[in-house]
Scaffold this active site. Structure first.
Site, mmCIF file in Angstrom:
data_model
loop_
_atom_site.group_PDB
_atom_site.id
_atom_site.type_symbol
_atom_site.label_atom_id
_atom_site.label_comp_id
_atom_site.label_asym_id
_atom_site.label_seq_id
_atom_site.Cartn_x
_atom_site.Cartn_y
_atom_site.Cartn_z
ATOM 1 N N GLY A 289 -2.782 -15.560 5.140
ATOM 2 C CA GLY A 289 -1.745 -16.574 5.534
ATOM 3 C C GLY A 289 -2.310 -17.394 6.496
ATOM 4 C CB THR A 290 -2.859 -20.849 6.285
ATOM 5 O OG1 THR A 290 -1.678 -21.353 5.486
ATOM 6 C CG2 THR A 290 -4.049 -20.768 5.602
ATOM 7 C CB THR A 291 -0.788 -23.372 9.550
ATOM 8 O OG1 THR A 291 -1.855 -23.811 9.311
ATOM 9 C CG2 THR A 291 -0.301 -24.035 10.962
#
Lengths: 259, 283
Positions: free
Chosen positions: A30-32
């Site tokens: 997952g990122t931001t």
């Protein structure tokens, strides 16, 4: 968690036999995530992309969750372990509440999350890091608070706003220029959406709003009334407005003054 | 060496049962009542901190009478079992039947093992379903026997007298206020003299299927209880403040309190989180 350790250790993360090598590009990440406080509460928002190396693993993953009634938790990093950590954290808070008849203090919850991250340390060394962001409403100060973590379980309280994940540097830059302490709830959500769009603009692993499929960031608001996930249509309206404005100026809103 | 006296197994079990029954009858009663939107729990309990009724899981609650330390242990074991199951599988996979079974095993094993004394407790495991017909209430006694209860259940103290009173006045699909009034009146009818219980002597909680939150358990605070009870005060008191409320069919003749339609108090719908009985924010 202590009970599980004694009775069902297989349910806990961090006790599994490890292989070797760097696995970071083989599993979804997952990122931001961004979080910011406003008078009366705190907001957390996350993009919807999960990546696996250069592949987009999922377009509509959710990374922001209610931890309990008055707090929210989100994660960046290895999605599988992140989701497991969030579930375990939710169960722990609810379990404590039922056994003791009272909720943990916000600092207590934040410390508990530290312990969970530390349990994942061997995995983190192999590239399967999970870095959560925790935010909640503190009844003692009648306002929102944000806690960030490092992969070894270090816990740091942040003021005003923070972001984690691969696009966090860009998001934080945007927040720095757009954030003000007296923003209303809706304006604060708009600022966060702008920061996520900026993150997606410069970070390939962060997903911008998907205008074709109508997939928009998950936004959770925690106030004295508890956790509330903003309805899809409310987020859509704010995203549409921000998107329309970027047709005029692709870099987003400019700062109003230079001093 | 002296030869121990022979005691027949029947005698032994009877003695143990008598011992447990006496212990349970010493305390005050607790009631579980099915009403239109869920299950109501009312217990006579002067302590605001030591609960007889508690949340187990999303749709499940626990009520007990007898020795506090013993049923508190059972409650904690129940919460652990439920949370662990919910975490290992899914929240929907936590059922009242499984929990009641686990309790029955524990109680039964302790009752029939020679060494320990039997637990002086009686417990209820209640689970609400999507409709009143799906509600399940299990009653477990000190010896591990388990019974499926319909409508209402009374445990502890003068349970038979209280149950008789409810039996005379209970009707299916009763409103929350009606059920509460009935339960409080019933608790007062536990001896030769009729007592009028005040909110500070009561512990009240509901499993409310109309709650929008996942967790359906809610404690009813003393203040809310006061409001509901004063609105449904039967006979004597209700006659003098005869407000111009003609809409309310004041058929306040004696014990028919449960079928007079009583408007639920304003703060009844958005129910307080279980951890804080005094605020009415949604969970």
């Amino acid at each position: 968690m202590d009970f599980l350790a004694g009775h069902a250790p297989d349910l806990l993360p961090g006790r599994r036999a490890l292989g070797s090598g760097d696995l970071s590009s083989e599993v979804p990440h997952g990122t931001t995530i961004v979080a910011a406080t406003f008078p009366g509460g705190v907001i957390m928002a996350g993009d919807r992309r999960a990546t696996m190396g250069n592949i987009i693993a999922q377009r509509d993953i959710e990374k922001v969750f209610p931890a309990d009634e008055y707090s929210a938790v989100a994660f960046a990093g290895s999605a599988g372990f992140g989701i497991e950590m969030v579930r375990l954290f939710q169960v722990e808070l609810e379990h404590y509440e039922k056994l003791e008849g009272a909720t943990l203090s916000l600092d207590g919850k934040a410390n508990r999350l530290s312990a969970l991250i530390r349990g994942n340390l061997p995995m983190a060394m192999q590239g399967l890091t999970v870095v959560p962001l925790f935010a909640g409403y503190d009844h003692d100060i009648n306002g929102g608070r944000i806690f960030s973590y490092d992969p070894t379980g270090g816990r740091y309280e942040e003021t005003h706003f923070y972001s984690v994940g691969s696009g966090s540097l860009f998001a934080r830059g945007a927040l720095k220029k757009l954030y003000r302490e007296d923003l209303s709830e809706t304006d604060c959500v708009t600022v966060m959406i702008q920061s996520l769009i900026d993150a997606a603009d410069d970070d390939s692993a962060t997903g911008g709003p998907d205008m074709l499929r109508r997939i928009f960031p998950v936004v959770g608001v925690v106030t004295a009334d508890g956790y509330r996930r903003l309805p899809e249509d409310e987020v859509a309206a704010l995203v549409d407005a921000a998107w329309a404005q970027r047709h005029q100026r692709p870099d987003g809103p400019a700062a109003t003054s230079l001093t | 060496m002296s030869v121990p006296f022979y005691v027949s197994p029947e005698q032994l079990m009877r003695d143990r049962a008598d011992f447990a029954r006496k212990g349970i009858a010493k305390g005050r009663s607790a009631i579980a009542l099915q009403y239109a939107d869920g299950i109501l729990f009312v217990a006579e309990n002067r302590s605001p901190a030591l609960h007889k009724v508690a949340e187990i899981y999303d749709r499940m609650a626990f009520a007990a009478v007898g020795r506090y330390n013993e049923f508190e242990n059972l409650r904690i074991a129940g919460v652990r079992l439920a949370d662990m199951r919910g975490y290992s599988y899914d929240r929907r996979d936590v059922t009242g039947r499984a929990l009641a079974n686990a309790y029955a095993q524990t109680l039964g094993a302790i009752f029939s093992s020679g060494g320990e004394k039997p637990l002086e407790v009686e417990i209820l495991v209640a689970e609400i379903g999507a409709a009143p017909s799906d509600d399940q209430v299990y009653r477990l006694t000190y010896d591990g026997s388990i019974a499926d209860v319909q409508g209402y259940a009374v445990m502890g103290g003068a349970a038979d007298q209280v149950a008789d009173y409810i039996g005379e006045h209970y009707s299916e699909g009763i409103s929350l206020a009606g059920a509460l009034r009935l339960a409080v009146d019933a608790l007062g009818h536990d001896g030769t003299e009729v007592r009028q219980l005040t909110p500070d002597q009561l512990e009240v909680a509901v499993l409310d299927r109309t709650r929008t939150q996942v967790r359906k358990f809610k404690r009813i605070s003393e203040a809310t209880l006061e409001t509901i009870l004063s609105e449904s005060r039967p006979a004597e008191e209700a006659t003098e403040p005869a407000d111009a409320e003609d809409k309310k069919d004041t058929a306040d003749t004696g014990a028919s309190a449960e079928d007079t339609p009583i408007a639920p108090p304003a703060d009844d719908a958005p129910i307080a989180p279980p951890e804080d009985p005094d605020d009415n924010r949604p969970l």
